[in-house]
Design an enzyme around this catalytic site. Structure first.
Site, PDB file in Angstrom:
ATOM      1  N   SER A 124       0.824  -1.199   0.000  1.00 12.14           N
ATOM      2  CA  SER A 124       0.000   0.000   0.000  1.00 12.14           C
ATOM      3  C   SER A 124       0.861   1.252   0.000  1.00 12.14           C
ATOM      4  O   SER A 124       1.981   1.258   0.525  1.00 12.14           O
ATOM      5  CB  SER A 124      -0.890  -0.013   1.251  1.00 12.14           C
ATOM      6  OG  SER A 124      -1.481   1.245   1.472  1.00 12.14           O
ATOM      7  N   TYR A 149      -2.446  -0.214  10.311  1.00 14.83           N
ATOM      8  CA  TYR A 149      -2.632  -0.930   9.042  1.00 14.83           C
ATOM      9  C   TYR A 149      -1.403  -0.746   8.158  1.00 14.83           C
ATOM     10  O   TYR A 149      -0.828  -1.712   7.646  1.00 14.83           O
ATOM     11  CB  TYR A 149      -3.880  -0.436   8.315  1.00 14.83           C
ATOM     12  CG  TYR A 149      -3.883  -0.802   6.855  1.00 14.83           C
ATOM     13  CD1 TYR A 149      -4.097  -2.116   6.445  1.00 14.83           C
ATOM     14  CD2 TYR A 149      -3.634   0.159   5.869  1.00 14.83           C
ATOM     15  CE1 TYR A 149      -4.064  -2.468   5.101  1.00 14.83           C
ATOM     16  CE2 TYR A 149      -3.607  -0.184   4.522  1.00 14.83           C
ATOM     17  CZ  TYR A 149      -3.813  -1.489   4.144  1.00 14.83           C
ATOM     18  OH  TYR A 149      -3.770  -1.837   2.832  1.00 14.83           O
ATOM     19  N   LYS A 153       2.012  -3.325   6.684  1.00 11.60           N
ATOM     20  CA  LYS A 153       2.573  -3.425   5.339  1.00 11.60           C
ATOM     21  C   LYS A 153       4.076  -3.133   5.353  1.00 11.60           C
ATOM     22  O   LYS A 153       4.855  -3.809   4.660  1.00 11.60           O
ATOM     23  CB  LYS A 153       1.851  -2.465   4.389  1.00 11.60           C
ATOM     24  CG  LYS A 153       0.367  -2.743   4.206  1.00 11.60           C
ATOM     25  CD  LYS A 153       0.108  -4.126   3.623  1.00 11.60           C
ATOM     26  CE  LYS A 153      -1.360  -4.330   3.299  1.00 11.60           C
ATOM     27  NZ  LYS A 153      -1.649  -5.677   2.772  1.00 11.60           N
TER      28      LYS A 153
END
Length: 338
Positions: A124, A149, A153
């Protein structure tokens, strides 16, 4: 190539499955259906004219996943499965770290056991955080996301890089995508979030269809053309085609390599609302609200590396994204529940 797709019934996974099938790949979908629908699998078949294999399971169930590998014998994996809501990750960091890391660890162990070393990983643009300036380039500096979040990643990219450096059998593509919106032009598959959408485009769609009262515009005093935040929106079909291009790249030894998937152009919140108004032929009510902490004024991709090395470039503009998103929403007012 026989490709196993985790999270394959989800928004990006379903569109990627269609692109893979249309390119002649054999596709094996794995999905827990916690945030997706079996109907999507049926519609993938309807669009592509070929049926993927489907297994309902949680990727963290290593025994069940291993049984799928034993039965299906994939050549490569595209890994989408995971939790993905930024705001939710701030409220439930332990759940996000546990789920996203554990599911990937289970997948990597299973791949190792079955001798599968080709992986396309769903990363992302959140990995760029606030430490870099737009346009974001893959080698622009230290990665540090501003939410749990995004941090999952960042961590997983580091772990995958270490694995690839330790064992030359691994070929790993890290795909950092920006803001996927839109839907397949057929209107048969699209974004169907549980509850209130966390992302802007599906929120606008649900306001347009009458499920929500108005769009909240968080900040209209940014140093941008119209004062609203600007983001790099990419059509989900362009994004899916980027995954196919990355998979093709894995036919040669690359070790581990990151690519941005975006358009290289920034679109403001007001411009996105206007594109949806043109698509649906009606006014979309909105209310300007205070800025949200951590939101950036602008973010868009430098797509030079993907264009040069993958031979891939996004081709669909913001108007096409809005038209296709609206077609999906208008034909499926309540998503796959209709």
């Amino acid at each position: 190539m026989r490709v196993l797709v985790t999270g394959g019934a989800g928004y990006i996974g379903s569109h990627t499955a269609v692109s893979l099938l249309e390119r002649g790949h054999d596709v094996v979908l794995v999905d827990s259906l916690d945030n997706s629908s079996r109907t999507a699998v049926e519609r993938i078949t309807q669009i592509a004219g070929r049926q993927p294999s489907f297994h309902e399971l949680d990727v963290r169930d290593e025994a069940a996943l291993s049984a799928v590998f034993l039965e299906e014998r994939p050549d490569a994996v595209i890994h989408f499965a995971g939790l993905k809501a930024v705001g939710e990750s701030v409220a439930e960091p332990l759940r996000y770290y546990s789920h996203n890391l554990d599911s990937t660890f289970a997948l990597l162990r299973t791949m190792t056991t079955h001798g599968v070393h080709n992986l396309v990983f769903s990363s992302s643009a959140t990995v760029y955080g606030e430490g870099q300036e737009a346009p974001y380039a893959e080698d622009g500096g230290l990665l540090h996301a501003t939410n749990p979040y995004g941090q999952t990643k960042v961590m997983l990219e580091r772990i995958l890089s270490d694995i690839a450096h330790a064992d030359p059998r691994w070929n790993i593509a890290l795909l950092r995508y920006f803001n996927p919106i839109g839907a397949h032009e057929s209107g048969l598959i699209g974004e169907d979030p549980n509850g209130i959408p966390n992302n802007l485009a599906p929120y606008i769609s649900q306001v347009a269809i009458g499920r929500l009262p108005q769009v909240g515009v968080f900040g209209a005093d940014y140093p941008t053309a119209d004062g609203t935040g600007e983001r790099d929106y990419i059509h989900v079909v362009d994004l899916a085609e980027g995954h196919v291009a990355a998979l093709d790249k894995l036919r040669e030894p690359i070790g581990v390599r990151a690519w941005n998937l975006g358009t290289g152009r920034a679109t403001s919140v007001f411009a996105l609302i206007q594109a949806f108004e043109a698509a649906c032929g009606k006014s979309i009510p909105y209310e300007v609200q205070p800025r949200r902490a951590g939101d950036l004024a602008q973010a868009w991709a430098d797509t030079t590396r993907a264009e040069t090395e993958l031979g891939w470039r996004a081709s669909r503009d913001i108007d096409a994204m809005a038209r296709d998103a609206w077609r999906w929403q208008s034909q499926n007012p309540h998503g796959y529940a209709d």
